[in-house]
Scaffold this motif. Sequence first.
Motif, PDB file in Angstrom:
ATOM      1  N   GLN A 164       1.011  -1.778  -0.579  1.00 50.28           N
ATOM      2  CA  GLN A 164      -0.261  -0.148  -0.043  1.00 50.28           C
ATOM      3  C   GLN A 164       1.070   1.513  -0.124  1.00 50.28           C
ATOM      4  OE1 GLN A 164      -3.455   0.174  -0.117  1.00 50.28           O
ATOM      5  NE2 GLN A 164      -3.619  -1.973   0.131  1.00 50.28           N
ATOM      6  N   ALA A 165       1.944   0.887   0.339  1.00 48.30           N
ATOM      7  CA  ALA A 165       2.635   2.314   0.259  1.00 48.30           C
ATOM      8  C   ALA A 165       2.610   2.934  -0.857  1.00 48.30           C
ATOM      9  CB  ALA A 165       4.460   1.710   0.800  1.00 48.30           C
ATOM     10  N   VAL A 166       2.331   2.317  -2.192  1.00 48.06           N
ATOM     11  CA  VAL A 166       2.631   2.845  -3.430  1.00 48.06           C
ATOM     12  C   VAL A 166       1.536   3.900  -4.082  1.00 48.06           C
ATOM     13  CG1 VAL A 166       4.116   0.321  -4.256  1.00 48.06           C
ATOM     14  CG2 VAL A 166       0.905   1.038  -4.607  1.00 48.06           C
ATOM     15  N   PHE A 167       0.867   3.856  -2.251  1.00 45.52           N
ATOM     16  CA  PHE A 167      -0.855   4.889  -2.763  1.00 45.52           C
ATOM     17  C   PHE A 167      -0.041   5.506  -1.881  1.00 45.52           C
ATOM     18  CE2 PHE A 167      -2.762   1.056  -3.790  1.00 45.52           C
ATOM     19  CZ  PHE A 167      -2.872   0.995  -4.909  1.00 45.52           C
ATOM     20  N   ALA A 168      -0.359   7.792  -2.282  1.00 46.11           N
ATOM     21  CA  ALA A 168      -0.689   8.979  -1.147  1.00 46.11           C
ATOM     22  C   ALA A 168      -2.176   8.462  -0.477  1.00 46.11           C
ATOM     23  CB  ALA A 168      -1.348   9.676  -2.372  1.00 46.11           C
ATOM     24  N   ASN A 169      -3.011   8.283  -0.691  1.00 39.78           N
ATOM     25  CA  ASN A 169      -4.162   7.351  -0.383  1.00 39.78           C
ATOM     26  C   ASN A 169      -4.984   6.961  -0.741  1.00 39.78           C
ATOM     27  OD1 ASN A 169      -5.777   9.024  -2.031  1.00 39.78           O
ATOM     28  ND2 ASN A 169      -4.466  10.997  -1.700  1.00 39.78           N
ATOM     29  N   SER A 170      -6.108   6.650   0.154  1.00 44.78           N
ATOM     30  CA  SER A 170      -6.704   5.263  -0.389  1.00 44.78           C
ATOM     31  C   SER A 170      -8.134   5.298   0.560  1.00 44.78           C
ATOM     32  CB  SER A 170      -6.005   4.096   0.099  1.00 44.78           C
ATOM     33  OG  SER A 170      -6.014   3.871   1.530  1.00 44.78           O
ATOM     34  N   TYR A 171      -8.586   6.415   0.810  1.00 47.33           N
ATOM     35  CA  TYR A 171     -10.156   6.984   0.903  1.00 47.33           C
ATOM     36  C   TYR A 171     -10.122   8.013   1.051  1.00 47.33           C
ATOM     37  CZ  TYR A 171     -14.543   7.135   4.554  1.00 47.33           C
ATOM     38  OH  TYR A 171     -15.358   7.652   4.941  1.00 47.33           O
ATOM     39  N   PRO A 172     -11.959   8.532   0.852  1.00 41.62           N
ATOM     40  CA  PRO A 172     -12.064   7.446   0.097  1.00 41.62           C
ATOM     41  C   PRO A 172     -11.851   6.527  -1.758  1.00 41.62           C
ATOM     42  CG  PRO A 172     -13.613   9.961  -0.937  1.00 41.62           C
ATOM     43  CD  PRO A 172     -12.298   9.893  -0.314  1.00 41.62           C
ATOM     44  N   PRO A 173     -11.930   5.228  -1.436  1.00 37.14           N
ATOM     45  CA  PRO A 173     -11.863   4.570  -2.594  1.00 37.14           C
ATOM     46  C   PRO A 173     -11.432   5.209  -4.081  1.00 37.14           C
ATOM     47  CG  PRO A 173     -13.272   3.450  -1.464  1.00 37.14           C
ATOM     48  CD  PRO A 173     -13.256   4.922  -0.999  1.00 37.14           C
ATOM     49  N   SER A 174     -12.622   6.067  -4.770  1.00 39.57           N
ATOM     50  CA  SER A 174     -12.011   7.023  -5.632  1.00 39.57           C
ATOM     51  C   SER A 174     -10.644   7.969  -5.449  1.00 39.57           C
ATOM     52  CB  SER A 174     -13.289   7.422  -6.252  1.00 39.57           C
ATOM     53  OG  SER A 174     -13.986   8.647  -5.261  1.00 39.57           O
ATOM     54  N   ASN A 175     -10.688   8.009  -4.575  1.00 43.48           N
ATOM     55  CA  ASN A 175     -10.096   9.603  -4.479  1.00 43.48           C
ATOM     56  C   ASN A 175      -8.499   8.998  -4.255  1.00 43.48           C
ATOM     57  OD1 ASN A 175      -9.543  12.213  -3.981  1.00 43.48           O
ATOM     58  ND2 ASN A 175      -8.989  12.010  -1.709  1.00 43.48           N
ATOM     59  N   CYS A 176      -8.183   7.913  -4.560  1.00 41.67           N
ATOM     60  CA  CYS A 176      -6.835   6.956  -4.285  1.00 41.67           C
ATOM     61  C   CYS A 176      -6.102   7.792  -5.482  1.00 41.67           C
ATOM     62  CB  CYS A 176      -6.955   6.148  -4.657  1.00 41.67           C
ATOM     63  SG  CYS A 176      -4.891   4.379  -3.853  1.00 41.67           S
ATOM     64  N   THR A 177      -4.881   7.881  -5.779  1.00 41.42           N
ATOM     65  CA  THR A 177      -3.672   8.313  -6.177  1.00 41.42           C
ATOM     66  C   THR A 177      -3.005   7.472  -6.486  1.00 41.42           C
ATOM     67  OG1 THR A 177      -2.703   9.839  -5.765  1.00 41.42           O
ATOM     68  CG2 THR A 177      -4.752  10.046  -6.930  1.00 41.42           C
ATOM     69  N   PHE A 178      -1.644   7.343  -7.275  1.00 40.68           N
ATOM     70  CA  PHE A 178       0.267   7.050  -6.697  1.00 40.68           C
ATOM     71  C   PHE A 178       1.111   8.145  -5.846  1.00 40.68           C
ATOM     72  CE2 PHE A 178      -1.333   3.209 -10.165  1.00 40.68           C
ATOM     73  CZ  PHE A 178      -0.708   2.265  -9.287  1.00 40.68           C
ATOM     74  N   ASN A 179       1.169   7.541  -5.114  1.00 38.94           N
ATOM     75  CA  ASN A 179       2.854   8.255  -4.030  1.00 38.94           C
ATOM     76  C   ASN A 179       3.602   9.149  -5.412  1.00 38.94           C
ATOM     77  OD1 ASN A 179       4.728   9.201  -2.660  1.00 38.94           O
ATOM     78  ND2 ASN A 179       4.305   7.738  -0.705  1.00 38.94           N
TER      79      ASN A 179
END
Length: 391
Positions: A164-179
């Motif tokens: 999960q460290a590859v993501f900048a955020n994961s909540y809400p799901p649709s707001n997730c982007t790569f770090n």
Amino acid sequence: MRSLAPVVRCLLLVTTLHGIWTVRAFTGTYGVNYGRIADNIPSPEKVVSLLKAVKIKNVKIYDSDHDVLTAFKGSGLELVVGLSNDHVKEVNASEDRAMEWVKENVQSWLPDTHIRGIAVGNEVLGGGDQDLEAALFGAIKNVYKALSRLQLADLIQISSPHSQAVFANSYPPSNCTFNDSIFQYMKPILDFFSNIGSPFSLNIYPFIAYKSDPQHIDLNYALFQPNHGILDPITNLHYDNMFDAEIDAAYAALDAAGYGKMVVEVTETGWASSGDEDETGASPQNARTYNYNLRKRLFKRKGTPRRPKIVIKAYMFALFNEDSKPGLSSEKHYGLFKADGSISYDIGLSGLSTWHASSSSHSLKDFSTRGWLWPSSLVLATCIWIVLLVQ
């Protein structure tokens, strides 16, 4: 005018064989990680007997240990081997080294050992080692080149699991982007995997999310138990479990980065049955509940709210408790089984009473192990030669 019948028959043979040799790395929806950082677990031969008894066909290991590959020979089990992080830099630096590794650890074991995939590295991106991160894509590319030159690229799927460290955020799901800090390394990998049809491999642990914030995360939501769930305010999609939400967060990140056609595959997920005092939620009951409900969810063969038509596949973590793993106590307690082969908790696996029996003297070999795993180009060339010869 010569009859086209032999040509047609030959092409039908190629088409039929294509369905045999074009092998996906994952059969069905449920698999298990066979970790071995322990000094007290059963031998690989006994592990094969256990896996066959409980009818788990998909197995992933973190290296290419030859004792394991020997034990899996003739078993019919589908195996993904790992090119460990220790080898990533050297394989990145040399195509010849990549070829040596593939020949020694993959090609020489085919077809009797059903190696269906190679996982290059594990959770490299976001791990903090920038030299290793920079080497990952080159290692992936060199391994694939070796497979192509050996005419195995259509038999062996290549991947690289991410945390999960590859993501900048994961909540809400649709707001997730790569770090942003890792995307320079991620982009060429995504480009390459898009071209060759590899999945986005992700390790998902609702347990880790829950123990980091038990005040705000509903335990039932993490365990697939009845709960009110969450509503994504952007997509208006409802989630009744964290597992689906984290998968859809990955899909959102892929969509935002321009890789909307890539499929997410879960390469690790599980729940610790024990942990340190501050590891909230680590218990046999919670582990049993999570893994039982996960297995039930996967057997439904359904997708997620964001990708309802893409069936989710996942590898459970892990087969055994591993007493030699470093770090938190929970790291040693993810196993479905204890070191002596007894179950850690019951998730409904059948056939356990027979696993101690010795392996059958008759190997489970199908006709694909009798020399039928030819690349299609060779099959087609042979067919054409035969047709011309008999005309």
